[in-house]
Design a protein around this motif. Structure first.
Motif, PDB file in Angstrom:
ATOM      1  N   TYR A  72      12.810   5.524   2.157  1.00 57.34           N
ATOM      2  CA  TYR A  72      11.621   6.515   2.770  1.00 57.34           C
ATOM      3  C   TYR A  72      11.368   7.538   1.343  1.00 57.34           C
ATOM      4  N   PHE A  73      10.460   8.276   1.940  1.00 53.24           N
ATOM      5  CA  PHE A  73       9.966   9.280   1.021  1.00 53.24           C
ATOM      6  C   PHE A  73       9.577  10.662   1.908  1.00 53.24           C
ATOM      7  N   ILE A  74       9.460  11.783   1.246  1.00 53.47           N
ATOM      8  CA  ILE A  74       9.054  13.093   2.052  1.00 53.47           C
ATOM      9  C   ILE A  74       7.897  13.527   1.384  1.00 53.47           C
ATOM     10  N   PHE A 119       9.927   2.843  -3.774  1.00 50.54           N
ATOM     11  CA  PHE A 119       9.645   2.458  -5.050  1.00 50.54           C
ATOM     12  C   PHE A 119       9.245   4.335  -5.480  1.00 50.54           C
ATOM     13  N   LYS A 120       9.360   4.350  -6.881  1.00 51.33           N
ATOM     14  CA  LYS A 120       9.242   5.798  -7.248  1.00 51.33           C
ATOM     15  C   LYS A 120       7.614   6.068  -7.092  1.00 51.33           C
ATOM     16  N   ASN A 121       6.720   5.432  -7.049  1.00 49.54           N
ATOM     17  CA  ASN A 121       5.299   5.557  -6.750  1.00 49.54           C
ATOM     18  C   ASN A 121       4.991   5.586  -5.471  1.00 49.54           C
ATOM     19  N   ALA A 122       5.916   5.648  -4.350  1.00 53.33           N
ATOM     20  CA  ALA A 122       5.511   5.639  -3.151  1.00 53.33           C
ATOM     21  C   ALA A 122       4.426   6.887  -2.534  1.00 53.33           C
ATOM     22  N   ARG A 123       3.503   6.661  -1.737  1.00 53.72           N
ATOM     23  CA  ARG A 123       2.661   7.727  -1.333  1.00 53.72           C
ATOM     24  C   ARG A 123       2.089   7.614   0.156  1.00 53.72           C
ATOM     25  N   LYS A 124       1.627   8.416   0.396  1.00 50.43           N
ATOM     26  CA  LYS A 124       0.860   8.404   1.819  1.00 50.43           C
ATOM     27  C   LYS A 124      -0.480   7.831   1.378  1.00 50.43           C
ATOM     28  N   LEU A 169       1.012  -1.076  -0.147  1.00 45.49           N
ATOM     29  CA  LEU A 169      -0.046  -0.066  -0.091  1.00 45.49           C
ATOM     30  C   LEU A 169       0.738   1.306  -0.013  1.00 45.49           C
ATOM     31  N   TRP A 170       1.844   1.365   0.859  1.00 42.90           N
ATOM     32  CA  TRP A 170       2.655   2.542   1.048  1.00 42.90           C
ATOM     33  C   TRP A 170       3.861   2.842  -0.272  1.00 42.90           C
ATOM     34  N   LYS A 171       4.156   1.396  -0.592  1.00 43.65           N
ATOM     35  CA  LYS A 171       5.229   1.421  -1.797  1.00 43.65           C
ATOM     36  C   LYS A 171       6.571   2.136  -1.427  1.00 43.65           C
ATOM     37  N   ILE A 172       7.031   2.196  -0.225  1.00 45.84           N
ATOM     38  CA  ILE A 172       7.922   2.899  -0.090  1.00 45.84           C
ATOM     39  C   ILE A 172       9.521   2.310  -0.537  1.00 45.84           C
TER      40      ILE A 172
END
Length: 305
Positions: free
Chosen positions: A222-224, A100-105, A95-98
């Protein structure tokens, strides 16, 4: 010393051994890794593990004894850790895809929908027949938090049984050693990364002899989004990344599988309490770097510095 470098299990694997049969042993070790990948991969639709996931909500799946043993062991750790290490966390990770390029909240509704899919009560094991049943459609077993440690321990035992007296087994940051450096008879040196810098210069160096070193941290993936950092260490009980004072956890242990388990468990809670817990476990030492850059360690960790 001879070295084998391959890319499998979603990481770079480096095996370095000292033996007069290096070529043969490394070839056999490579074959073991390919076999494990076909059996345990959570990404290969043809793997034995994925067969369980594909039949979620439909029927139990019979697996070979080795796979059943690891699933049962991992399930016991899931229960005893109160799901800090949860082998059913796969739907939440997806669900989070952390990483990967399509990571999102995700939305709160999406997160809520994963809770039944990550509930350990919805996994049923049949020891007599070696069958595994995921009772809800969409459930997924993911052994990524533990299985690299198991593989590392198996490779160490294989090499030792074949008379190897010095080796480095590195499965993407899960490092276990055999013996000492053959040229100097010194301990092996293993660096612990500084979680606050992107370079490869280690924060500290550990002197290891025939032990495992495993590190996990919020800096790995991680992503921001909207000035908020979301890291890959997810809590299946809340649906969100763990929020505490811990930046990274390093475990030194006799067995790599213990390092995998305790780096995961000690990524939850607070650093000081985790150090107190680790101080009570024989054969396991820990070093925790806090988000304020303080460093805490167990009472016997000093012997490795």
């Amino acid at each position: 010393m001879k070295t084998l470098i391959i890319k499998e299990m979603g990481t770079v694997i480096r095996l370095t051994i000292e033996s007069n049969q290096s070529d043969e042993l490394l070839k056999e070790a490579e074959q073991k890794i390919y076999t494990w990948e076909r059996q345990f991969s959570a990404n290969d639709s043809a793997s034995d593990l994925m067969s369980i996931n594909q039949h979620a909500g439909k029927l139990p799946v019979k697996v070979i004894p080795e796979i059943f043993k690891i699933i049962r062991y991992s399930y016991d750790v899931t229960l005893s850790s109160k799901a800090k290490m949860n082998i059913l966390i796969g739907p939440l990770v997806k669900l989070w895809k952390i990483g990967f390029k399509n990571a999102r909240k995700p939305t709160e509704k999406e997160i809520q929908q994963t809770f039944t899919l990550t509930n350990p009560c919805n996994l049923v094991l049949y020891p007599e027949t070696h069958e595994v049943y995921l009772t809800q459609s969409g459930m997924k077993i993911d052994l990524g938090a533990i299985v690299k440690g198991y593989f590392a321990d198996q490779l160490q035992q294989f090499f030792m049984n074949q008379g190897v007296t010095a080796a480095i087994i590195d499965l993407g940051g899960n490092v276990i050693k055999i013996g000492r450096q053959p040229e100097t008879s010194e301990c092996w040196h293993v660096g612990v990364r500084n979680p606050f810098h992107k370079d490869d210069d280690p924060l500290i160096v550990l002197n290891i002899n025939h032990q495992s070193v495993v590190t996990s941290g919020i800096y790995e993936r991680y992503f921001i989004e909207n000035y908020q950092l979301y890291h890959h260490i997810l809590d299946s009980r809340t649906g969100y990344p763990v929020d505490n004072d811990i930046a990274s956890v390093t475990i030194v242990s006799d067995h790599a599988i213990d390092g995998e388990i305790w780096t995961t468990i000690c990524s939850f809670g607070q650093a000081r309490q985790n150090i107190e817990v680790l101080n009570q476990i024989e054969g396991v030492e820990g070093l925790i770097i806090r988000r304020n850059q303080d460093m805490l360690m167990t009472s016997k960790m000093q012997i490795y510095l």
